[in-house]
Design a protein around this motif. Structure first.
Motif, PDB file in Angstrom:
ATOM      1  N   GLU A  44      69.738  24.991   5.326  1.00 19.44           N
ATOM      2  CA  GLU A  44      68.786  25.113   6.430  1.00 19.44           C
ATOM      3  C   GLU A  44      68.509  23.748   7.053  1.00 19.44           C
ATOM      4  OE1 GLU A  44      65.398  27.023   4.707  1.00 19.44           O
ATOM      5  OE2 GLU A  44      66.440  28.957   4.514  1.00 19.44           O
ATOM      6  N   ASP A  45      68.391  22.712   6.229  1.00 20.26           N
ATOM      7  CA  ASP A  45      68.161  21.350   6.735  1.00 20.26           C
ATOM      8  C   ASP A  45      69.331  20.885   7.599  1.00 20.26           C
ATOM      9  OD1 ASP A  45      65.758  21.316   5.378  1.00 20.26           O
ATOM     10  OD2 ASP A  45      66.511  20.079   3.708  1.00 20.26           O
ATOM     11  N   VAL A  46      70.544  21.209   7.157  1.00 22.38           N
ATOM     12  CA  VAL A  46      71.729  20.828   7.932  1.00 22.38           C
ATOM     13  C   VAL A  46      71.725  21.551   9.276  1.00 22.38           C
ATOM     14  CG1 VAL A  46      74.258  20.963   8.030  1.00 22.38           C
ATOM     15  CG2 VAL A  46      73.138  20.213   5.931  1.00 22.38           C
ATOM     16  N   ALA A  47      71.403  22.849   9.262  1.00 23.00           N
ATOM     17  CA  ALA A  47      71.357  23.617  10.511  1.00 23.00           C
ATOM     18  C   ALA A  47      70.306  23.045  11.457  1.00 23.00           C
ATOM     19  CB  ALA A  47      71.068  25.083  10.208  1.00 23.00           C
ATOM     20  N   GLU A  48      69.154  22.687  10.910  1.00 18.30           N
ATOM     21  CA  GLU A  48      68.093  22.096  11.734  1.00 18.30           C
ATOM     22  C   GLU A  48      68.518  20.743  12.297  1.00 18.30           C
ATOM     23  OE1 GLU A  48      63.665  20.338  10.959  1.00 18.30           O
ATOM     24  OE2 GLU A  48      64.184  22.223   9.957  1.00 18.30           O
ATOM     25  N   ALA A  49      69.159  19.928  11.476  1.00 19.00           N
ATOM     26  CA  ALA A  49      69.623  18.613  11.933  1.00 19.00           C
ATOM     27  C   ALA A  49      70.679  18.763  13.026  1.00 19.00           C
ATOM     28  CB  ALA A  49      70.180  17.813  10.758  1.00 19.00           C
ATOM     29  N   ARG A  50      71.512  19.779  12.905  1.00 11.69           N
ATOM     30  CA  ARG A  50      72.529  20.026  13.932  1.00 11.69           C
ATOM     31  C   ARG A  50      71.840  20.429  15.248  1.00 11.69           C
ATOM     32  NH1 ARG A  50      78.045  23.090  13.682  1.00 11.69           N
ATOM     33  NH2 ARG A  50      77.688  22.988  11.457  1.00 11.69           N
ATOM     34  N   GLU A  51      70.846  21.296  15.146  1.00 13.79           N
ATOM     35  CA  GLU A  51      70.148  21.781  16.337  1.00 13.79           C
ATOM     36  C   GLU A  51      69.407  20.668  17.071  1.00 13.79           C
ATOM     37  OE1 GLU A  51      67.592  24.986  15.219  1.00 13.79           O
ATOM     38  OE2 GLU A  51      69.269  26.238  14.546  1.00 13.79           O
ATOM     39  N   ASN A  52      68.781  19.766  16.296  1.00  9.37           N
ATOM     40  CA  ASN A  52      68.016  18.719  16.977  1.00  9.37           C
ATOM     41  C   ASN A  52      68.854  17.476  17.292  1.00  9.37           C
ATOM     42  OD1 ASN A  52      68.045  17.026  14.703  1.00  9.37           O
ATOM     43  ND2 ASN A  52      66.076  17.789  13.956  1.00  9.37           N
ATOM     44  N   GLY A  53      70.135  17.541  16.990  1.00  9.62           N
ATOM     45  CA  GLY A  53      71.051  16.467  17.367  1.00  9.62           C
ATOM     46  C   GLY A  53      71.085  15.288  16.413  1.00  9.62           C
ATOM     47  N   SER A  54      70.465  15.404  15.253  1.00  7.74           N
ATOM     48  CA  SER A  54      70.478  14.302  14.280  1.00  7.74           C
ATOM     49  C   SER A  54      71.873  14.041  13.724  1.00  7.74           C
ATOM     50  CB  SER A  54      69.536  14.598  13.110  1.00  7.74           C
ATOM     51  OG  SER A  54      68.217  14.740  13.560  1.00  7.74           O
ATOM     52  N   ILE A  55      72.655  15.118  13.626  1.00  3.99           N
ATOM     53  CA  ILE A  55      74.044  14.989  13.168  1.00  3.99           C
ATOM     54  C   ILE A  55      74.939  15.780  14.109  1.00  3.99           C
ATOM     55  CG2 ILE A  55      73.471  14.607  10.732  1.00  3.99           C
ATOM     56  CD1 ILE A  55      74.104  17.517  10.176  1.00  3.99           C
ATOM     57  N   ASP A  56      76.190  15.346  14.208  1.00  3.02           N
ATOM     58  CA  ASP A  56      77.104  16.051  15.098  1.00  3.02           C
ATOM     59  C   ASP A  56      77.730  17.247  14.375  1.00  3.02           C
ATOM     60  OD1 ASP A  56      79.112  15.006  13.453  1.00  3.02           O
ATOM     61  OD2 ASP A  56      79.666  13.435  14.863  1.00  3.02           O
ATOM     62  N   ASP A  57      78.467  18.049  15.119  1.00  4.13           N
ATOM     63  CA  ASP A  57      79.055  19.269  14.556  1.00  4.13           C
ATOM     64  C   ASP A  57      80.038  18.973  13.434  1.00  4.13           C
ATOM     65  OD1 ASP A  57      77.601  20.928  16.192  1.00  4.13           O
ATOM     66  OD2 ASP A  57      79.178  21.140  17.703  1.00  4.13           O
ATOM     67  N   GLU A  58      80.798  17.923  13.579  1.00  2.59           N
ATOM     68  CA  GLU A  58      81.791  17.585  12.560  1.00  2.59           C
ATOM     69  C   GLU A  58      81.115  17.249  11.224  1.00  2.59           C
ATOM     70  OE1 GLU A  58      85.041  14.072  11.888  1.00  2.59           O
ATOM     71  OE2 GLU A  58      84.917  14.949  13.901  1.00  2.59           O
ATOM     72  N   GLU A  59      80.087  16.428  11.282  1.00  4.75           N
ATOM     73  CA  GLU A  59      79.359  16.063  10.066  1.00  4.75           C
ATOM     74  C   GLU A  59      78.649  17.279   9.468  1.00  4.75           C
ATOM     75  OE1 GLU A  59      76.104  12.746   8.518  1.00  4.75           O
ATOM     76  OE2 GLU A  59      76.565  12.895  10.647  1.00  4.75           O
ATOM     77  N   ALA A  60      78.065  18.107  10.324  1.00  2.00           N
ATOM     78  CA  ALA A  60      77.381  19.311   9.858  1.00  2.00           C
ATOM     79  C   ALA A  60      78.361  20.259   9.177  1.00  2.00           C
ATOM     80  CB  ALA A  60      76.681  20.009  11.019  1.00  2.00           C
ATOM     81  N   ASP A  61      79.542  20.419   9.768  1.00  2.00           N
ATOM     82  CA  ASP A  61      80.555  21.288   9.170  1.00  2.00           C
ATOM     83  C   ASP A  61      80.956  20.800   7.782  1.00  2.00           C
ATOM     84  OD1 ASP A  61      80.559  22.939  11.383  1.00  2.00           O
ATOM     85  OD2 ASP A  61      82.364  22.039  12.272  1.00  2.00           O
ATOM     86  N   ALA A  62      81.129  19.487   7.637  1.00  2.00           N
ATOM     87  CA  ALA A  62      81.509  18.925   6.339  1.00  2.00           C
ATOM     88  C   ALA A  62      80.411  19.135   5.304  1.00  2.00           C
ATOM     89  CB  ALA A  62      81.834  17.442   6.489  1.00  2.00           C
ATOM     90  N   LEU A  63      79.167  18.900   5.710  1.00  2.00           N
ATOM     91  CA  LEU A  63      78.047  19.105   4.793  1.00  2.00           C
ATOM     92  C   LEU A  63      77.919  20.570   4.393  1.00  2.00           C
ATOM     93  CD1 LEU A  63      75.396  16.788   6.467  1.00  2.00           C
ATOM     94  CD2 LEU A  63      76.463  16.454   4.225  1.00  2.00           C
ATOM     95  N   GLU A  64      78.041  21.467   5.377  1.00  2.00           N
ATOM     96  CA  GLU A  64      77.942  22.896   5.090  1.00  2.00           C
ATOM     97  C   GLU A  64      79.060  23.354   4.154  1.00  2.00           C
ATOM     98  OE1 GLU A  64      77.910  24.511   9.018  1.00  2.00           O
ATOM     99  OE2 GLU A  64      75.724  24.386   9.173  1.00  2.00           O
ATOM    100  N   GLU A  65      80.254  22.838   4.366  1.00  2.00           N
ATOM    101  CA  GLU A  65      81.388  23.199   3.508  1.00  2.00           C
ATOM    102  C   GLU A  65      81.124  22.791   2.057  1.00  2.00           C
ATOM    103  OE1 GLU A  65      86.072  21.999   3.056  1.00  2.00           O
ATOM    104  OE2 GLU A  65      85.232  22.123   5.072  1.00  2.00           O
ATOM    105  N   ALA A  66      80.605  21.588   1.872  1.00  2.00           N
ATOM    106  CA  ALA A  66      80.309  21.108   0.522  1.00  2.00           C
ATOM    107  C   ALA A  66      79.185  21.933  -0.114  1.00  2.00           C
ATOM    108  CB  ALA A  66      79.936  19.631   0.555  1.00  2.00           C
ATOM    109  N   LEU A  67      78.170  22.256   0.670  1.00  2.00           N
ATOM    110  CA  LEU A  67      77.051  23.038   0.143  1.00  2.00           C
ATOM    111  C   LEU A  67      77.472  24.461  -0.202  1.00  2.00           C
ATOM    112  CD1 LEU A  67      74.239  21.717   2.493  1.00  2.00           C
ATOM    113  CD2 LEU A  67      74.355  21.414   0.006  1.00  2.00           C
ATOM    114  N   VAL A  68      78.305  25.066   0.627  1.00  2.00           N
ATOM    115  CA  VAL A  68      78.780  26.418   0.328  1.00  2.00           C
ATOM    116  C   VAL A  68      79.640  26.404  -0.932  1.00  2.00           C
ATOM    117  CG1 VAL A  68      80.284  28.275   1.158  1.00  2.00           C
ATOM    118  CG2 VAL A  68      78.576  27.283   2.683  1.00  2.00           C
TER     119      VAL A  68
END
Length: 82
Positions: A44-68
């Motif tokens: 959820e934190d990663v999704a929120e950070a992606r939405e507010n622009g704190s991290i880009d899509d590429e970084e968010a995808d990598a974080l989400e992949e590791a978390l999943v």
């Protein structure tokens, strides 16, 4: 013979205690690392950070992949009882 081996191994008692403590710390760290609720909050934190622009899509995808991957492993461990 039991008394003799106890006396001989007595100097190793502190080492055994330190090993036991290290094992307890490791076990607790693994419980926390593989806690499904914690992982979901982090997703959820990663999704929120992606939405507010704190991290880009590429970084968010990598974080989400590791978390999943961690979440899948957490579910596997829970099913196996460990």
């Amino acid at each position: 013979m039991g008394l003799f081996s106890a006396l001989v191994s007595l100097p190793l008692a502190p080492v055994r205690g330190v090993v036991w403590i290290a094992e307890q710390v490791r076990d607790e760290a693994e419980r926390e690392y593989y806690d499904a609720d914690t992982i979901r909050r982090q997703l959820e934190d990663v999704a929120e950070a992606r939405e507010n622009g704190s991290i880009d899509d590429e970084e968010a995808d990598a974080l989400e992949e590791a978390l999943v991957a961690r979440l899948i492993e957490a579910n596997r461990r829970r099913r196996e009882g460990g």
